[in-house]
Design a protein around this motif. Structure first.
Motif, mmCIF file in Angstrom:
data_model
loop_
_atom_site.group_PDB
_atom_site.id
_atom_site.type_symbol
_atom_site.label_atom_id
_atom_site.label_comp_id
_atom_site.label_asym_id
_atom_site.label_seq_id
_atom_site.Cartn_x
_atom_site.Cartn_y
_atom_site.Cartn_z
ATOM 1 N N GLU A 55 0.871 -1.081 0.053
ATOM 2 C CA GLU A 55 -0.424 -0.282 0.095
ATOM 3 C C GLU A 55 0.502 1.280 -0.147
ATOM 4 N N GLY A 56 1.909 1.187 0.231
ATOM 5 C CA GLY A 56 2.734 2.277 0.671
ATOM 6 C C GLY A 56 3.288 2.648 -0.876
ATOM 7 N N GLN A 57 4.208 1.551 -1.840
ATOM 8 C CA GLN A 57 4.467 2.032 -2.620
ATOM 9 C C GLN A 57 3.610 2.323 -3.763
ATOM 10 N N GLN A 58 1.884 1.821 -3.333
ATOM 11 C CA GLN A 58 0.724 2.210 -4.531
ATOM 12 C C GLN A 58 0.731 4.080 -4.015
ATOM 13 N N ALA A 59 0.606 3.977 -2.857
ATOM 14 C CA ALA A 59 0.916 5.773 -2.407
ATOM 15 C C ALA A 59 1.185 6.492 -2.951
ATOM 16 N N GLN A 60 3.014 5.934 -3.120
ATOM 17 C CA GLN A 60 4.448 6.791 -3.731
ATOM 18 C C GLN A 60 3.672 6.803 -4.581
ATOM 19 N N ARG A 61 4.390 5.955 -5.360
ATOM 20 C CA ARG A 61 3.965 5.863 -6.904
ATOM 21 C C ARG A 61 2.658 7.138 -7.075
ATOM 22 N N SER A 62 1.657 7.092 -6.582
ATOM 23 C CA SER A 62 0.342 8.115 -7.079
ATOM 24 C C SER A 62 0.631 9.391 -6.601
ATOM 25 N N ARG A 63 1.735 9.491 -5.619
ATOM 26 C CA ARG A 63 2.377 10.594 -4.994
ATOM 27 C C ARG A 63 1.336 11.315 -4.049
ATOM 28 N N HIS A 64 0.840 10.308 -2.943
ATOM 29 C CA HIS A 64 -0.061 10.612 -1.887
ATOM 30 C C HIS A 64 0.896 9.949 -0.590
ATOM 31 N N PHE A 65 2.425 10.772 -0.912
ATOM 32 C CA PHE A 65 2.945 10.841 0.468
ATOM 33 C C PHE A 65 2.793 10.704 1.614
ATOM 34 N N ASP A 66 1.268 11.126 1.466
ATOM 35 C CA ASP A 66 0.986 10.945 3.242
ATOM 36 C C ASP A 66 0.918 9.958 3.317
ATOM 37 N N LEU A 67 0.266 9.265 2.749
ATOM 38 C CA LEU A 67 -0.673 7.893 3.264
ATOM 39 C C LEU A 67 0.493 7.151 2.710
ATOM 40 N N ALA A 68 2.010 7.255 2.014
ATOM 41 C CA ALA A 68 2.440 5.771 2.088
ATOM 42 C C ALA A 68 3.517 6.387 3.417
ATOM 43 N N LEU A 69 3.795 7.351 3.826
ATOM 44 C CA LEU A 69 4.669 6.909 5.337
ATOM 45 C C LEU A 69 3.437 7.069 6.613
ATOM 46 N N TRP A 70 2.224 6.511 6.097
ATOM 47 C CA TRP A 70 1.511 5.940 6.741
ATOM 48 C C TRP A 70 1.525 4.451 6.913
ATOM 49 N N SER A 71 1.477 4.256 5.449
ATOM 50 C CA SER A 71 1.774 2.971 5.841
ATOM 51 C C SER A 71 3.426 2.151 5.980
ATOM 52 N N TYR A 72 4.375 2.935 4.991
ATOM 53 C CA TYR A 72 5.007 2.639 5.519
ATOM 54 C C TYR A 72 5.827 2.685 7.027
ATOM 55 N N ALA A 73 5.275 3.489 8.030
ATOM 56 C CA ALA A 73 5.298 3.122 9.319
ATOM 57 C C ALA A 73 4.838 2.147 9.828
ATOM 58 N N GLU A 74 3.271 1.384 9.622
ATOM 59 C CA GLU A 74 3.037 0.024 9.743
ATOM 60 C C GLU A 74 3.877 -0.815 9.890
ATOM 61 N N ALA A 75 4.619 -0.720 8.072
ATOM 62 C CA ALA A 75 5.483 -2.026 8.667
ATOM 63 C C ALA A 75 6.302 -1.989 9.360
#
Length: 916
Positions: free
Chosen positions: A308-328
Motif C-alpha cells: 500500500e505504501g508503494q502504491q501511494a508513493q507512485r500516486s504521489r500520496h506521500f502522507d498515506l505512503a508514510l502512514w503505510s511505511y510506519a505500519e511496516a
C-alpha cells in the motif's frame, strides 16, 4: 548529489561504550518461523538433470562405438556425433540391435532424465516466480441470512472476485495462468505417463505422440491457488478460505481463512496472504526489502503495508505512503530498506531534520550489530572477523547488494545540504506533537554529535566540547549558520571515511570502479569528485555565510579560528576527522570564506578526477560522474560574482545533458522531479535563465516554464494543503446533505457527530501547525475516506496527489516568465504567497473556525447521547436542519481556503461537468 533514495555515512568513532560485554545479537532469521511453503532448489535439480543426461549420452556413445566410422566423420566432433546417432539407432531399432539390458538401461536413464528435467522446470518456476494457477472460486456461503433484510445467502459475485484476485496477483509480478479456468493446472510426472495416449504406428505417429507427451509433461505453473467463499452470521461476515499449493518438491500446501466486511476486502486480504506466502521462497526475496525474510514466514501485515505504501508513493500520496511505511516498520523495525524509503519521502516533503534523524538512527543500529556479534569472541577470532569485514568492504561493494552504502551516502548528502536541517534545528515554528517530536530529535542528535564530532569543532574554538554544546543547544537562533558549518564538516569527514573504506584512491584503476550494477549512482570517479571538490565547496559556502553574518555579532574571537590546539585529555580523533580538520584549516588559511574558490583550481581538480583521454576511452564517464561534475559547477555559481557565470552554467548544463543521455527513458523520467526541484546542489543553477532552456529541451511540456527558486517545496506544500482541505470540505458538505436527505435515527446521528468532532479537531491541529505535519494530514485523509461514502470519494479522486511545482498556477506568474532577471521577483512572490497561506488563511481563519465547529459538534453529540438515553428520536425536520447546519460549516471552510490565489492544474476528468 545524485538521488539515491530509490534505492549515507556512519558516525565516526568506536562502538557504543554502554554495550554489554557478553551481548550477542542474533539475526532475525533464527527467531522467526520458517516459510509455509518449501524453498525450491532449481540448482540441485539442474545438476541432477545434467548428470543423468550426460550418463545417457555416454551410454549411447559407448553402444555406437562398435560401428565403423566413415572417413567423413573421422574427426572429434563429427565422430562423437556419429557414435551417438549410431547408439541411438541401436537402442531404438527393433530386431537386431542392442541387447535387452542395454535397452532397459537406456529407457531407465531416459525416464530419469525426463523426471529430473520436469523437477528442474517446476523448481525454476517456483523460484522465478512463475505463473500462479488460480482455480475457480467455490461458493460455500450456504443458508446465511442477512441481518438487515433477512434474505438467505449472500451470493457473492464469484467471477468478479476471481478477476480481482487474478489482477492483484499479476500486479506483484506473480502472473496467473492463461489456461482454461477450472481445470487442474498441472499433473505429476508419473500422472502424465499414465494418461498419455499410446503411440501410433509409423515415424509420423511416433513423433506426434512424443510432441503430445512433452506438451503434457512440460510444467506451466509453479503454484496453485484454490479459494472457497464462505460467510457467517457474526461481523465481519464475508470470508474466504484460501489454499496455496507449491507444485514443486512434494506439493506442500498452506491454508488460511480471512474475514472482512465486504467481498472485495476479503479478496484483497486473500491476495495479500497468497503473495506473502509465496514471496519468501522465490527469487524476489533477494530484492529489497525482503532479504532478511528469505525462507521465513513473512507477516501478511508487513507485506500489505509495504504494498500500500508503494502504491501511494507512485500516486504521489506521500502522507498515506508514510502512514503505510510506519505500519511496516512496526512489523519489521530493523529493516534498513524501509528506513531509507521513509527518509527519502521525508526529504521529498522538505522535512530534512526528520530524515536526518532516521538516517542517524539506522546507522546506529548498523554499527551496534557487528560490535555486539564480536563482543564475546576471543581476540584471535575477533581479529579474523574484522579482517573478513575489511575484505568484504574492499571486494563486495555492490550498490544494490549493500544498503548500508546507500545509507551512508544519503547521510553524507543530507549533512552537506544543511540549509534546511540547520534552520529546522533552531526554528520554533512547530506546535503540538511535531514540536515535541522535534525536541526529542534535537536532544538525541545533539547528544550523538557532541559525542562523535567533538574533534571537528577544533578549528572554531579552543574549547571545542563547550562550544559545540553551546551551538547545538537549540536556544541561540543567531548561530544556526554555525550548526550548518558543523554539519558540513561532519559530511566531509564521513565521505572521507567512505572513500577509505571503499579504497578508491589507490591503485589508480579503482577510481573508475562502479559500486553497483551498470549506470550505478556511485562510482570511484564520482566519489573522488565528492571528496576533493564537492564537500570542500559545501564547507566553504557555510563558512562564508557564517563569517559574513554572525561572526561580527558573536563573541568568538576571529584570531582563534584555525589556531586551536587539541585537548591532551581527549582521545585522538579518527583519521577521517583529522583529514577533515586539516581541510577546514586550509580553507580558512586560504581565505575561501572571503573571496570564494578559485575556478581554475576547481577545473584542475575535475580534470584530475576525470583522468586522461586513454582512461576516458577505457572507462567512459557514467551518470554519477557527469551529475557530480554538474553539482560542482552549480555550487561555484552560488558564490557572489564568479567569473564567467554564463560559461559555468553552460558547463553544468552540458554535464546534466550527458548524464541524462546515459540513462534509459524510464529512468530519466523518474529523475525529472529530482533534477527540477529536489536536489539542493542545483539551486544556484536553477536561478539562471539557461536552466529554463534546459528544462524546455530535456523535459518539454505545453505550458510555460515557471521560474524556480529555493522555496519550491514550501509552495508545493501550501498548494497541496489548499487542495486537500478544500476537497475534503466539499466531500463532507455533500455527505451531510446526503445524511439529511436519506435520514436516520439517533444512533446514526451519534455516529455522524462522533466522526465530525474528530475531523474538526484534526483540522484544527493541521491549521495550527500550518499543514506541515504529515501524520495529521494522513489521519485527516483516513477520517474523510471512512466518513464519506466510498463512491463519492472515488468520484472526487480524493485525496489529491502532492503537486509538482510546474503544476501550481501562481498569480502573476506570466509576468515573470521570459524576464532575464526574474529570480528576485519570483522569490518575493513565493515567499509572500507562503506567508499568506500560513498566517492569513490557516492560522487566522481556518484554525478558529475549526475550534468553534469542534466545540459545537461536541455539544450537539452530547445532546444526541442524552436524547438516546431517554429513548427519544429527532423529527425529520430537526434532523434535516441539523445536517444543513453542519454542511454549512464545511462549506464555509471551503470558501475560506479557496481565498488563496493559487490552484493546481490537473487534467480534466471525463465525468467532471466543470473542469475548471
Amino acid at each position: 548529489m545524485p538521488d539515491t533514495r530509490r534505492g549515507s555515512a556512519a558516525p565516526s568513532g568506536d562502538c557504543p561504550a554502554q554495550l554489554p560485554p557478553r551481548l550477542r545479537l542474533r539475526g532475525r532469521r533464527g527467531r522467526t518461523d520458517p516459510s509455509l511453503l518449501p524453498t525450491p532448489k532449481p540448482g540441485y535439480w539442474g545438476v541432477l538433470t545434467l548428470f543423468l543426461w550426460a550418463v545417457l549420452v555416454q551410454l549411447l556413445v559407448e553402444v555406437g562405438a562398435g560401428k565403423s566410422t566413415p572417413d567423413a566423420f573421422d574427426r572429434f566432433p563429427l565422430s562423437w556425433l556419429f557414435r551417438f546417432c549410431a547408439g541411438l539407432a541401436e537402442v531404438l531399432t527393433t530386431g537386431a540391435g542392442a541387447g535387452l539390458p542395454t535397452r532397459l538401461a537406456a529407457l531407465f536413464l531416459a525416464i530419469a532424465t525426463c523426471w529430473a528435467g520436469h523437477g528442474w522446470r517446476r523448481a525454476w518456476l517456483a523460484a522465478a516466480p512463475g505463473a500462479v494457477a488460480v482455480r475457480d472460486l467455490v461458493d460455500g456461503t450456504g443458508d446465511i441470512r442477512d441481518p438487515v433484510d433477512g434474505t438467505v445467502g449472500l451470493r457473492p459475485p464469484r467471477a468478479e472476485l476471481q478477476a480481482l484476485l487474478r489482477r492483484q496477483l499479476s500486479e506483484t509480478r506473480l502472473y496467473p495462468t492463461t489456461g482454461e479456468a477450472g481445470k487442474q493446472a498441472s499433473r505429476d510426472f508419473l500422472d502424465v505417463l499414465a494418461v498419455a495416449p499410446p503411440l501410433q504406428a509409423g515415424w509420423v505417429g511416433t513423433i506426434m505422440g512424443m510432441v503430445n507427451w512433452f506438451s503434457r509433461a512440460w510444467p506451466r505453473a509453479a503454484y496453485e491457488v484454490t479459494a472457497t467463499v464462505v460467510a457467517r452470521d457474526a461481523e465481519p461476515r464475508c470470508g474466504m478460505v484460501v489454499t496455496v499449493t507449491s507444485l514443486a518438491q512434494g506439493k506442500r500446501s498452506a491454508m488460511t481463512t480471512v474475514w472482512a466486511r465486504s467481498w472485495e476486502d476479503a479478496t484483497n486480504e486473500a491476495g495479500y496472504w497468497v503473495l506473502a506466502t509465496i514471496l519468501p521462497v522465490t527469487k524476489l526475496a533477494g530484492l529489497p526489502p525482503w532479504r532478511a525474510w528469505r525462507g521465513r514466514n513473512l507477516p501478511v501485515e508487513l507485506f500489505r503495508a509495504y504494498d500500500e505504501g508503494q502504491q501511494a508513493q507512485r500516486s504521489r500520496h506521500f502522507d498515506l505512503a508514510l502512514w503505510s511505511y510506519a505500519e511496516a516498520l512496526r512489523c519489521d523495525p530493523l529493516n534498513l530498506e524501509l528506513r531509507l524509503l521513509v527518509a527519502g519521502l521525508l526529504e521529498e516533503l522538505g522535512l530534512s531534520l526528520e530524515a536526518l534523524d532516521i538516517y542517524h538512527s539506522a546507522l546506529t543500529c548498523e554499527q551496534a550489530q557487528p560490535c555486539a556479534e564480536t563482543a564475546s569472541l576471543p581476540a584471535l577470532l575477533n581479529w579474523v572477523n574484522h579482517l573478513l569485514r575489511w575484505l568484504r568492504n574492499k571486494f563486495r561493494c555492490r550498490w544494490d547488494r549493500r544498503p548500508d552504502l546507500r545509507l551512508r551516502y544519503r547521510y553524507v548528502s543530507i549533512l552537506a545540504t544543511s540549509e534546511s536541517s540547520g534552520w529546522e534545528w533552531f526554528v520554533n515554528d512547530a506546535v503540538g506533537d511535531r514540536d515535541k517530536l522535534r525536541a526529542q530529535m534535537r536532544e538525541r542528535l545533539g547528544a550523538a554529535f557532541r559525542r562523535d564530532y567533538v574533534a571537528l569543532a577544533t578549528p572554531f574554538s579552543k574549547r571545542p566540547r563547550d562550544w559545540l554544546a553551546r551551538m547545538l543547544d537549540g536556544t541561540w537562533s543567531k548561530q544556526h549558520l554555525a550548526v550548518e558549518a558543523v554539519f558540513r564538516v561532519a559530511a566531509l569527514a564521513e565521505i572521507e571515511k567512505l572513500r577509505r573504506d571503499l579504497t578508491v584512491r589507490w591503485p589508480w584503476w579503482l577510481r573508475w570502479r562502479s559500486f553497483g550494477p551498470r549506470r550505478a549512482t556511485l562510482t570511484g570517479r564520482s566519489l573522488q569528485i565528492a571528496v576533493e571538490v564537492w564537500a570542500p565547496l559545501r564547507v566553504a559556502a557555510a563558512l562564508a555565510s557564517w563569517r559574513g553574518r554572525n561572526w561580527a555579532e558573536s563573541d568568538l574571537p576571529v584570531i582563534e579560528i584555525g589556531r586551536s590546539e587539541p585537548d591532551p585529555t581527549e582521545c585522538a580523533p579518527p583519521p577521517e576527522q583529522q583529514e577533515a580538520v586539516r581541510c577546514v584549516q586550509k580553507l580558512i588559511d586560504e581565505g575561501w570564506f572571503l573571496d570564494g574558490p578559485d575556478f581554475r583550481w576547481v577545473e584542475g581538480e575535475l580534470d584530475r578526477a576525470f583522468g586522461s583521454r586513454v582512461g576516458l576511452l577505457v572507462c567512459p564517464m557514467s551518470f554519477a560522474d557527469h551529475y557530480m561534475a554538474a553539482c560542482v559547477y552549480s555550487l561555484v555559481l552560488g558564490w557572489p560574482r564568479p567569473d564567467d557565470e554564463a560559461g559555468i552554467a553552460r558547463r553544468a548544463l552540458a554535464h546534466l545533458r550527458a548524464a541524462l543521455a546515459t540513462q534509459e527513458a524510464p529512468i530519466a523520467g523518474h529523475l525529472r522531479d529530482w533534477l527540477l526541484s529536489g536536489d539542493r546542489d542545483l539551486d544556484p543553477l536553477r536561478r539562471r535563465p539557461e536552466f529554463a532552456h534546459f528544462e524546455r529541451d530535456m523535459f518539454p511540456r505545453p505550458e510555460l516554464v515557471p521560474p524556480r527558486s529555493a522555496d519550491i517545496l514550501k509552495v508545493c506544500s501550501s498548494a497541496y494543503a489548499r487542495d486537500l482541505i478544500s476537497q475534503a470540505a466539499d466531500l463532507l458538505e455533500q455527505q451531510w446533505h446526503r445524511n439529511g436527505e436519506y435520514g436516520g435515527d439517533v444512533h446514526d446521528l451519534r455516529r455522524w457527530l462522533k466522526s465530525d468532532v474528530e475531523l474538526w479537531r484534526v483540522l484544527r491541529r493541521i491549521a495550527a501547525d500550518r499543514a506541515w505535519y504529515w501524520k495529521d494530514r494522513a489521519q485527516f485523509i483516513c477520517l474523510v475516506t471512512t466518513t464519506v461514502d466510498q463512491p463519492a470519494v472515488l468520484a472526487a479522486q480524493f485525496p489529491p496527489p502532492f503537486p509538482r511545482f510546474e503544476e501550481v498556477e501562481l498569480p502573476g506568474e506570466e509576468k515573470l516568465v521570459g524576464l532575464r532577471e526574474w529570480q528576485a521577483e519570483c522569490a518575493e512572490l513565493l515567499a509572500r504567497l507562503h506567508r499568506w497561506i500560513e498566517d492569513a488563511v490557516l492560522r487566522a481563519e481556518v484554525e478558529p473556525q475549526a475550534g468553534a465547529a469542534a466545540g459545537e459538534a461536541a455539544l450537539t453529540r452530547a445532546g444526541a447521547e442524552l436524547l438516546d438515553q431517554r429513548g427519544g428520536q429527532l423529527s425529520a425536520e430537526e434532523l434535516t436542519a441539523l445536517c444543513e447546519a453542519r454542511a454549512a460549516q464545511w462549506q464555509q471552510v471551503a470558501a475560506q481556503i479557496r481565498m488563496v490565489p493559487m490552484h493546481v492544474a490537473r487534467p480534466p476528468r471525463a465525468d467532471d461537468p466543470n473542469p475548471t
